[in-house]
Scaffold this motif. Structure first.
Motif, mmCIF file in Angstrom:
data_model
loop_
_atom_site.group_PDB
_atom_site.id
_atom_site.type_symbol
_atom_site.label_atom_id
_atom_site.label_comp_id
_atom_site.label_asym_id
_atom_site.label_seq_id
_atom_site.Cartn_x
_atom_site.Cartn_y
_atom_site.Cartn_z
ATOM 1 N N LYS A 195 17.681 -17.120 29.991
ATOM 2 C CA LYS A 195 17.610 -15.887 29.196
ATOM 3 C C LYS A 195 17.416 -16.169 27.710
ATOM 4 O O LYS A 195 16.787 -15.377 27.000
ATOM 5 C CB LYS A 195 18.895 -15.065 29.386
ATOM 6 N N TYR A 196 17.944 -17.304 27.229
ATOM 7 C CA TYR A 196 18.031 -17.502 25.794
ATOM 8 C C TYR A 196 17.311 -18.748 25.281
ATOM 9 O O TYR A 196 17.395 -19.068 24.096
ATOM 10 C CB TYR A 196 19.505 -17.560 25.382
ATOM 11 N N MET A 197 16.579 -19.443 26.151
ATOM 12 C CA MET A 197 15.970 -20.693 25.711
ATOM 13 C C MET A 197 14.958 -20.504 24.584
ATOM 14 O O MET A 197 14.836 -21.368 23.709
ATOM 15 C CB MET A 197 15.334 -21.444 26.883
ATOM 16 N N ASP A 198 14.221 -19.402 24.577
ATOM 17 C CA ASP A 198 13.233 -19.187 23.515
ATOM 18 C C ASP A 198 13.906 -19.155 22.147
ATOM 19 O O ASP A 198 13.399 -19.731 21.175
ATOM 20 C CB ASP A 198 12.474 -17.884 23.749
ATOM 21 N N PHE A 199 15.032 -18.484 22.067
ATOM 22 C CA PHE A 199 15.777 -18.411 20.804
ATOM 23 C C PHE A 199 16.287 -19.789 20.405
ATOM 24 O O PHE A 199 16.185 -20.193 19.239
ATOM 25 C CB PHE A 199 16.955 -17.440 20.960
ATOM 26 N N LYS A 224 9.944 -28.059 31.309
ATOM 27 C CA LYS A 224 8.532 -27.767 31.560
ATOM 28 C C LYS A 224 7.913 -26.939 30.435
ATOM 29 O O LYS A 224 6.785 -27.211 29.995
ATOM 30 C CB LYS A 224 8.387 -27.029 32.887
ATOM 31 N N MET A 225 8.657 -25.937 29.952
ATOM 32 C CA MET A 225 8.113 -25.022 28.962
ATOM 33 C C MET A 225 8.087 -25.635 27.556
ATOM 34 O O MET A 225 7.190 -25.343 26.762
ATOM 35 C CB MET A 225 8.926 -23.729 28.947
ATOM 36 N N ASP A 260 15.648 -24.601 16.902
ATOM 37 C CA ASP A 260 15.752 -26.055 17.046
ATOM 38 C C ASP A 260 17.189 -26.532 17.307
ATOM 39 O O ASP A 260 17.655 -27.521 16.748
ATOM 40 C CB ASP A 260 15.193 -26.747 15.802
ATOM 41 N N PHE A 261 17.869 -25.808 18.183
ATOM 42 C CA PHE A 261 19.231 -26.173 18.551
ATOM 43 C C PHE A 261 19.275 -27.562 19.182
ATOM 44 O O PHE A 261 18.415 -27.909 20.001
ATOM 45 C CB PHE A 261 19.776 -25.190 19.585
#
Length: 208
Positions: A110-114, A157-158, A119-120
């Motif tokens: 749900k939150y990977m884009d953020f 992958k993304m 750059d976490f």
């Protein structure tokens, strides 16, 4: 640097959790606590004043903001507020805010884009393969491995470059695993080594 324990809530019920049934833990009465933005903002404003002053002994360094839980992504709204707020602030000597988080990866999809956008640095909790990971269960007692594994693979992958630079693993050694087997699995699947911890014996209930 500062770490915010943004919530004590978690979406898993790992058997070896220090807040679980194995342990005498006086902190169990705080399990429903979550931090609000007003409290976090007061801390940040106070520290920014200190970071920008002559009393800062690490005057040329960047500032690391960490997020911890419980499972921090359960309180993602607060993480988002803190990150977006710190992005509006100015640090002296061109220092910048950096972000880090430990997560069980259940909500990673749900939150990977953020997380990638800002750059976490991520520390992902995974005990190895499906058998090694048997003690990491959800609230209904079901295994969490497949959901976690799929989410981590999706991130890899993304965002392969980000994954290579910013993702690390941590594993807990238990009766279903060995150091060799855990390392073999993590390396073959993700090209990474993992930190390995033992289950703590401190505070275990006498009858356990």
């Amino acid at each position: 640097d500062v770490v915010f324990q943004v919530t004590n809530l978690c979406n898993l019920s790992c058997v070896y959790c220090c807040y679980g049934d194995l342990y005498d833990n006086t902190g169990k009465d705080t399990l429903h606590n979550t931090m609000d933005f007003q409290k976090a903002q007061k801390v940040i404003d106070y520290l920014v004043e200190k970071w920008n002053s002559n009393s800062n002994l690490s005057h040329n360094g960047n500032v690391m903001i960490g997020f911890y839980g419980g499972e921090p992504l359960v309180n993602f709204s607060l993480i988002k507020q803190i990150v977006e707020y710190t992005q509006t602030l100015r640090l002296e000597n061109n220092a910048t805010f950096l972000y880090t988080m430990t997560t069980n990866s259940i909500l990673l999809d749900k939150y990977m884009d953020f997380l990638v956008k800002y750059d976490f640095s991520l520390l992902l909790s995974l005990d190895g393969n499906e058998i090694h990971n048997s003690l990491r269960i959800d609230k209904s007692g079901k295994a969490s491995f497949r959901k976690v594994f799929e989410n981590i693979k999706s991130l890899q992958k993304m965002y392969p470059d980000y994954f290579e630079r910013k993702v690390r693993f941590n594993s807990v050694l238990n009766r279903y695993s060995s150091v060799k087997d855990i390392q073999k699995f993590i390396f073959e699947e993700f090209g990474k080594t993992t930190g390995i911890e033992a289950i703590t014996y401190s505070g275990i209930k006498p009858d356990k």
